[in-house]
Write a protein that holds these residues in place. Structure first.
Motif, PDB file in Angstrom:
ATOM      1  N   PHE A  46      77.868 108.594  61.281  1.00 19.25           N
ATOM      2  CA  PHE A  46      76.694 108.268  60.484  1.00 19.25           C
ATOM      3  C   PHE A  46      75.513 108.069  61.415  1.00 19.25           C
ATOM      4  N   GLY A  94      79.678 104.722  52.113  1.00 19.33           N
ATOM      5  CA  GLY A  94      78.423 105.429  51.906  1.00 19.33           C
ATOM      6  C   GLY A  94      78.076 105.498  50.433  1.00 19.33           C
ATOM      7  N   ASP A 117      77.603 100.568  53.664  1.00 21.73           N
ATOM      8  CA  ASP A 117      76.531 101.460  54.070  1.00 21.73           C
ATOM      9  C   ASP A 117      75.700 100.761  55.132  1.00 21.73           C
ATOM     10  N   HIS A 119      72.232 101.659  55.141  1.00 17.86           N
ATOM     11  CA  HIS A 119      70.889 101.972  54.651  1.00 17.86           C
ATOM     12  C   HIS A 119      70.335 100.745  53.929  1.00 17.86           C
ATOM     13  N   GLN A 123      71.145  99.082  50.223  1.00 15.46           N
ATOM     14  CA  GLN A 123      71.832  97.794  50.096  1.00 15.46           C
ATOM     15  C   GLN A 123      71.081  96.883  49.135  1.00 15.46           C
TER      16      GLN A 123
END
Length: 269
Positions: A46, A94, A117, A119, A123
């Motif tokens: 990622f 993800g 995740d 991001h 979130q």
């Protein structure tokens, strides 16, 4: 002040405070690198994305992270029974902006979803959706899913793993960064209960072919499709906005549902 600076341009300026990057951007919220994972020499599947956090997402991170969030720091084993009041738990790796996760949680309130995740806007958005829709079966984890699986989950603790539309890393030199590899499957198998399903979905044809190849060859998994190959999209997986955009572009979406076999290969915990 500006006049003073013009008269004496060599006058020293006050130092600009530098934010400690290990501290949360939002009070009480997720931190940038909870496990210090940049010290670990491992190819990442990622890449953290930086984008603007809205006021609503930031508010959700500040208020709800202490309640429904957890850091993947690799320091302790998570007590899933305590986190989810004894409900079966599915790990989602993800989740983007979290719309599909929230829909699945609403449709199956008896199953806990541990959604991972890195991001931050996603979130915050998922936490806001959970609060707005009264979804107390979602927990949001921040950090590297590999560290979570390897260091923080006990064996045979998961009732499913979902990996929807992971980064396809389309360039050949980046294929080693793809998440669905034999090493990941061996790790996931140790955390899945016998009979639990690993569900992958992708709209990138070459990645779908690789997924099917490595899953079919792995001794800990068997295809839920008796004839082999890809599975129809199950009704419980919502059609996401991202997926709809891919379909509009002519992409074909492939679902793969593989069951952890009752007698797995001899892997060490």
């Amino acid at each position: 002040m500006s006049e003073l600076r013009q008269q004496n341009p060599s006058a020293p300026t006050a130092p600009v405070p530098v934010r400690d990057r290990s501290e949360p951007r939002f009070p009480g919220g997720p931190i940038a690198d909870p496990a210090g994972s940049h010290h670990e020499r491992r190819i990442r599947s990622f890449q953290p994305r930086r984008s603007r956090v809205t006021t609503g997402q930031g508010d959700a991170l500040t208020r709800l992270w202490p309640v429904w969030g957890c850091e993947i720091d690799g320091h302790e084993i998570l007590d899933l029974a305590e986190l989810f009041d004894g409900a079966p738990v599915v790990l989602e790796i993800g989740f983007g902006m979290g719309e599909a996760t929230a829909q699945m949680a609403a449709a199956d309130p008896g199953t806990g979803i541990l959604a991972v995740d890195v991001h931050t806007p996603g979130q915050g958005n998922l936490l806001a959706l959970a609060e707005r829709n009264g979804l107390d079966n979602i927990r949001v984890a921040n950090g590297d899913a590999i560290i979570l699986l390897r260091e923080m989950l006990p064996p045979d603790s998961l009732d499913g793993v979902r990996v929807y539309f992971p980064d396809p890393w389309p360039k050949k030199r980046h294929h080693k960064r793809r998440l669905i590899q034999p090493e990941f499957l061996a790790l996931a198998a140790r955390r899945l209960k016998a009979g639990a399903v690993l569900h992958c979905a992708t709209d990138w044809e070459p990645y779908a072919e690789q997924m099917l190849e490595v899953l079919s060859a792995h001794p800990d998994f068997e295809n839920t499709q008796q004839a082999g190959g890809y599975a129809p999209r199950p009704a419980f997986r919502p059609l996401t906005r991202f997926e709809s955009q891919g379909l509009d572009k002519g992409h074909t979406v492939h679902d793969l549902l593989f069951r952890r076999v009752t007698e797995p290969g001899s892997h060490q915990a």
